[in-house]
Design a protein around this motif. Structure first.
Motif, PDB file in Angstrom:
ATOM      1  N   LEU A  39       0.811  -1.217   0.000  1.00 34.33           N
ATOM      2  CA  LEU A  39       0.000   0.000   0.000  1.00 34.33           C
ATOM      3  C   LEU A  39       0.846   1.270   0.000  1.00 34.33           C
ATOM      4  CD1 LEU A  39      -2.696  -1.056   2.645  1.00 34.33           C
ATOM      5  CD2 LEU A  39      -3.028  -0.859   0.169  1.00 34.33           C
ATOM      6  N   GLY A  40       2.116   1.143   0.403  1.00 37.12           N
ATOM      7  CA  GLY A  40       2.982   2.309   0.439  1.00 37.12           C
ATOM      8  C   GLY A  40       2.667   3.278   1.558  1.00 37.12           C
ATOM      9  N   ILE A  41       2.059   2.776   2.631  1.00 36.28           N
ATOM     10  CA  ILE A  41       1.707   3.620   3.780  1.00 36.28           C
ATOM     11  C   ILE A  41       2.816   3.520   4.825  1.00 36.28           C
ATOM     12  CG2 ILE A  41       0.088   3.930   5.689  1.00 36.28           C
ATOM     13  CD1 ILE A  41      -2.100   2.834   3.877  1.00 36.28           C
ATOM     14  N   ASP A  42       3.252   4.655   5.343  1.00 38.87           N
ATOM     15  CA  ASP A  42       4.265   4.693   6.400  1.00 38.87           C
ATOM     16  C   ASP A  42       3.631   5.142   7.709  1.00 38.87           C
ATOM     17  OD1 ASP A  42       6.371   3.983   4.635  1.00 38.87           O
ATOM     18  OD2 ASP A  42       6.479   6.070   3.943  1.00 38.87           O
ATOM     19  N   GLY A  43       4.408   5.058   8.771  1.00 35.69           N
ATOM     20  CA  GLY A  43       3.993   5.628  10.043  1.00 35.69           C
ATOM     21  C   GLY A  43       3.099   4.747  10.884  1.00 35.69           C
ATOM     22  N   PHE A  44       3.270   3.426  10.791  1.00 31.76           N
ATOM     23  CA  PHE A  44       2.487   2.533  11.645  1.00 31.76           C
ATOM     24  C   PHE A  44       3.342   1.339  12.033  1.00 31.76           C
ATOM     25  CE2 PHE A  44       1.886   0.603   7.518  1.00 31.76           C
ATOM     26  CZ  PHE A  44       1.884  -0.758   7.782  1.00 31.76           C
ATOM     27  N   ALA A  45       2.941   0.699  13.098  1.00 32.57           N
ATOM     28  CA  ALA A  45       3.590  -0.530  13.552  1.00 32.57           C
ATOM     29  C   ALA A  45       2.518  -1.458  14.100  1.00 32.57           C
ATOM     30  CB  ALA A  45       4.636  -0.231  14.625  1.00 32.57           C
ATOM     31  N   ALA A  46       2.689  -2.761  13.876  1.00 31.21           N
ATOM     32  CA  ALA A  46       1.675  -3.722  14.304  1.00 31.21           C
ATOM     33  C   ALA A  46       2.323  -4.915  14.985  1.00 31.21           C
ATOM     34  CB  ALA A  46       0.852  -4.200  13.106  1.00 31.21           C
ATOM     35  N   THR A  47       1.717  -5.336  16.058  1.00 32.63           N
ATOM     36  CA  THR A  47       2.098  -6.594  16.710  1.00 32.63           C
ATOM     37  C   THR A  47       0.814  -7.334  17.085  1.00 32.63           C
ATOM     38  OG1 THR A  47       2.163  -5.543  18.902  1.00 32.63           O
ATOM     39  CG2 THR A  47       4.243  -5.661  17.670  1.00 32.63           C
ATOM     40  N   TRP A  48       0.934  -8.635  17.267  1.00 33.66           N
ATOM     41  CA  TRP A  48      -0.193  -9.425  17.759  1.00 33.66           C
ATOM     42  C   TRP A  48       0.199 -10.019  19.100  1.00 33.66           C
ATOM     43  CZ3 TRP A  48       0.853  -9.245  12.487  1.00 33.66           C
ATOM     44  CH2 TRP A  48      -0.195  -8.759  11.698  1.00 33.66           C
ATOM     45  N   GLU A  49      -0.603  -9.704  20.104  1.00 27.14           N
ATOM     46  CA  GLU A  49      -0.263 -10.074  21.479  1.00 27.14           C
ATOM     47  C   GLU A  49      -1.302 -11.039  22.031  1.00 27.14           C
ATOM     48  OE1 GLU A  49       0.157  -6.496  23.734  1.00 27.14           O
ATOM     49  OE2 GLU A  49       1.308  -5.475  22.155  1.00 27.14           O
ATOM     50  N   ARG A  50      -0.822 -12.027  22.775  1.00 29.16           N
ATOM     51  CA  ARG A  50      -1.706 -12.998  23.418  1.00 29.16           C
ATOM     52  C   ARG A  50      -2.310 -12.368  24.673  1.00 29.16           C
ATOM     53  NH1 ARG A  50      -4.328 -17.005  21.507  1.00 29.16           N
ATOM     54  NH2 ARG A  50      -2.483 -17.382  20.222  1.00 29.16           N
ATOM     55  N   VAL A  51      -3.651 -12.364  24.774  1.00 26.49           N
ATOM     56  CA  VAL A  51      -4.352 -11.761  25.907  1.00 26.49           C
ATOM     57  C   VAL A  51      -5.448 -12.715  26.374  1.00 26.49           C
ATOM     58  CG1 VAL A  51      -3.885  -9.393  25.161  1.00 26.49           C
ATOM     59  CG2 VAL A  51      -5.961 -10.555  24.388  1.00 26.49           C
ATOM     60  N   GLN A  52      -6.058 -12.379  27.501  1.00 26.78           N
ATOM     61  CA  GLN A  52      -7.208 -13.117  28.025  1.00 26.78           C
ATOM     62  C   GLN A  52      -8.434 -12.212  27.956  1.00 26.78           C
ATOM     63  OE1 GLN A  52      -7.499 -16.296  29.604  1.00 26.78           O
ATOM     64  NE2 GLN A  52      -5.451 -16.795  28.833  1.00 26.78           N
ATOM     65  N   ARG A  53      -9.523 -12.757  27.465  1.00 24.77           N
ATOM     66  CA  ARG A  53     -10.787 -12.032  27.457  1.00 24.77           C
ATOM     67  C   ARG A  53     -11.834 -12.890  28.148  1.00 24.77           C
ATOM     68  NH1 ARG A  53      -7.979  -8.557  27.042  1.00 24.77           N
ATOM     69  NH2 ARG A  53      -7.628  -7.057  25.329  1.00 24.77           N
ATOM     70  N   CYS A  54     -12.126 -12.502  29.385  1.00 26.44           N
ATOM     71  CA  CYS A  54     -13.080 -13.256  30.194  1.00 26.44           C
ATOM     72  C   CYS A  54     -12.668 -14.727  30.263  1.00 26.44           C
ATOM     73  CB  CYS A  54     -14.490 -13.120  29.621  1.00 26.44           C
ATOM     74  SG  CYS A  54     -15.810 -13.506  30.792  1.00 26.44           S
ATOM     75  N   GLY A  55     -11.353 -14.952  30.430  1.00 25.40           N
ATOM     76  CA  GLY A  55     -10.826 -16.303  30.566  1.00 25.40           C
ATOM     77  C   GLY A  55     -10.525 -17.004  29.268  1.00 25.40           C
ATOM     78  N   VAL A  56     -10.806 -16.377  28.117  1.00 23.14           N
ATOM     79  CA  VAL A  56     -10.549 -17.006  26.824  1.00 23.14           C
ATOM     80  C   VAL A  56      -9.231 -16.469  26.268  1.00 23.14           C
ATOM     81  CG1 VAL A  56     -11.356 -17.298  24.451  1.00 23.14           C
ATOM     82  CG2 VAL A  56     -12.989 -17.334  26.341  1.00 23.14           C
ATOM     83  N   SER A  57      -8.275 -17.361  26.022  1.00 24.16           N
ATOM     84  CA  SER A  57      -7.007 -16.959  25.435  1.00 24.16           C
ATOM     85  C   SER A  57      -7.243 -16.549  23.989  1.00 24.16           C
ATOM     86  CB  SER A  57      -6.009 -18.124  25.493  1.00 24.16           C
ATOM     87  OG  SER A  57      -4.791 -17.769  24.855  1.00 24.16           O
ATOM     88  N   SER A  58      -6.816 -15.341  23.629  1.00 24.20           N
ATOM     89  CA  SER A  58      -7.094 -14.819  22.298  1.00 24.20           C
ATOM     90  C   SER A  58      -5.956 -13.921  21.857  1.00 24.20           C
ATOM     91  CB  SER A  58      -8.429 -14.065  22.289  1.00 24.20           C
ATOM     92  OG  SER A  58      -8.479 -13.118  23.340  1.00 24.20           O
ATOM     93  N   LEU A  59      -5.982 -13.554  20.575  1.00 22.09           N
ATOM     94  CA  LEU A  59      -4.940 -12.711  20.001  1.00 22.09           C
ATOM     95  C   LEU A  59      -5.498 -11.308  19.809  1.00 22.09           C
ATOM     96  CD1 LEU A  59      -2.074 -13.627  19.237  1.00 22.09           C
ATOM     97  CD2 LEU A  59      -2.806 -13.662  16.839  1.00 22.09           C
ATOM     98  N   TRP A  60      -4.683 -10.317  20.138  1.00 20.59           N
ATOM     99  CA  TRP A  60      -5.101  -8.921  20.029  1.00 20.59           C
ATOM    100  C   TRP A  60      -4.214  -8.214  19.021  1.00 20.59           C
ATOM    101  CZ3 TRP A  60      -2.592  -4.569  22.972  1.00 20.59           C
ATOM    102  CH2 TRP A  60      -3.238  -3.349  22.738  1.00 20.59           C
ATOM    103  N   THR A  61      -4.819  -7.507  18.075  1.00 14.32           N
ATOM    104  CA  THR A  61      -4.078  -6.716  17.092  1.00 14.32           C
ATOM    105  C   THR A  61      -3.730  -5.367  17.705  1.00 14.32           C
ATOM    106  OG1 THR A  61      -5.287  -7.755  15.256  1.00 14.32           O
ATOM    107  CG2 THR A  61      -4.111  -5.713  14.776  1.00 14.32           C
TER     108      THR A  61
END
Length: 411
Positions: A39-61
């Motif tokens: 896309l040629g877009i600058d100025g951002f960074a992304a990671t995916w982090e493991r989190v808990q949501r009401c006891g459910v292990s999930s991935l967060w963008t």
């Protein structure tokens, strides 16, 4: 086998949650990042982090946007999906967003699907604000992080080889939410328009959080083929994509279940198809007949109507159509346009068409089409009727003779 995904949106849906659920289910992160790079877009960074949501292990963008790169936070970060940083509101014409995606060197399906999502968003926003879709200003959905979410989801689906997308009824809240246009009802107008256009089902949850965002709902309703329960699958992977908020009592996640469409117990070789239906109680027999003919004309394998009794004892009909992916949208549109129904429903099925081939026979100079299958000859009724009228012979005699000639061909 057809690779499919079913999204469980019982807690709502947003673009970043869909993306995280697909990554958690095995989508290639590098494919997503390559699509972003195109896309040629600058100025951002992304990671995916493991989190808990009401006891459910999930991935967060975790998508961080430089304030100078974009002056707008995504709709997917509002309310139930808040990020800590705050931005002013940018305004991008829909045509600019579409041009950005079309100019990117993306794999064919990724670019086509992302453009389709934004064309639908532009049409909805244009209808809401009475503006030309190409000129309408996209606020939340035109932000960099929303663009990245849309392109990222399309790239993730492509990396998994997904050909068929379905989704559960979509959770929505109530009350009001704050947007670039001010205080709006929850769900916001764009979401309600998208849901109505797709005849998607909803589940109401007693919260004023914005559970489902325009970006998330557009991705589902544009790319998805049907809203309903999970289809029969041989499950190969599953993933959970988290929203930022962690409200008590319910996991704030989108669940993605990936698998191969199974035959539903009818044996190998079944082909996936859709059963599209609508209940109507104010349509004449003439309109029903025309609707059935129109459904077949746009590609339905078969179409029919069955009598039913609706509420208050009113006589009515259910209009049914069987079709594949390629004709699904046309069949759904014809059913709505011709009957005037306020909604349609669809379910995923399997069909086992028997091997057959088409041929023609001739009776006294009149050509009649026949279908030849295992142990059976099926005569095209309209051809036989035209020949019978022209020859002045009983229809049953013409059909019988055409069947005999067809059997001779088969042998």
């Amino acid at each position: 086998m057809t690779r499919a995904v079913w999204f469980n949106c019982c807690a709502g849906v947003a673009g970043d949650m869909l993306l995280a659920s697909l990554i958690d289910a095995g989508a290639d992160r590098l494919a997503v990042m390559d699509a972003w790079g195109a896309l040629g877009i600058d100025g951002f960074a992304a990671t995916w982090e493991r989190v808990q949501r009401c006891g459910v292990s999930s991935l967060w963008t975790n998508l961080a946007i430089d304030d100078h790169a974009d002056s707008h936070s995504s709709d997917d970060r509002d309310h139930d999906h808040d990020h800590d940083h705050d931005h002013d509101h940018a305004h991008r014409p829909a045509g600019d967003v579409i041009a950005l995606i079309e100019a990117a060197d993306l794999p064919g399906p990724v670019g086509e699907h992302a453009v389709a999502v934004y064309r639908r968003l532009a049409a909805v926003e244009g209808a809401i604000h009475s503006k030309d879709p190409n000129d309408v200003e996209l606020h939340e959905v035109g932000a960099i992080d929303s663009i990245l979410d849309v392109v990222g989801v399309c790239a993730a689906l492509h990396s998994l080889g997904i050909e068929h997308i379905t989704y559960s009824p979509i959770a929505v809240g109530h009350g009001t939410v704050e947007t670039a246009h001010g205080t709006l009802p929850n769900p916001v107008p764009a979401v309600s328009h998208l849901l109505a256009g797709a005849a998607a089902s909803t589940v109401g949850i007693d919260t004023t959080m914005e559970l489902s965002t325009p970006t998330g709902v557009a991705l589902l309703t544009v790319l998805g083929k049907a809203c309903g329960p999970m289809p029969s699958l041989t499950v190969t992977s599953t993933g959970f994509g988290a929203g930022t908020a962690d409200p008590p009592g319910r996991p704030n996640v989108v669940q993605a279940i990936v698998g191969d469409v199974t035959t539903g117990g009818g044996g190998a070789g079944g082909r996936p198809c859709h059963l599209v239906e609508a209940n109507v109680d104010d349509v004449t027999g003439e309109v029903l007949a025309h609707t059935i003919a129109s459904l077949i004309a746009v590609g339905a394998y078969d179409a029919w109507a069955t009598p039913i009794v609706m509420k208050k004892g009113r006589p009515a009909h259910t209009v049914h159509a069987l079709c594949d992916d390629s004709s699904f949208d046309s069949v759904r549109r014809v059913m709505v346009d011709e009957t005037g129904t306020l909604g349609v429903r669809a379910s995923a099925l399997q069909r086992w068409p028997q091997q057959r081939h088409d041929a023609t026979v001739e009776i006294e100079g009149h050509t009649i089409r026949v279908k030849l299958g295992a142990g059976r000859v099926k005569v095209e009724h309209d051809d036989a009727r035209a020949a019978a009228q022209a020859l002045g012979r009983p229809l049953r005699n013409v059909i019988s003779l055409a069947e005999q000639l067809g059997r001779a061909l088969a042998n």
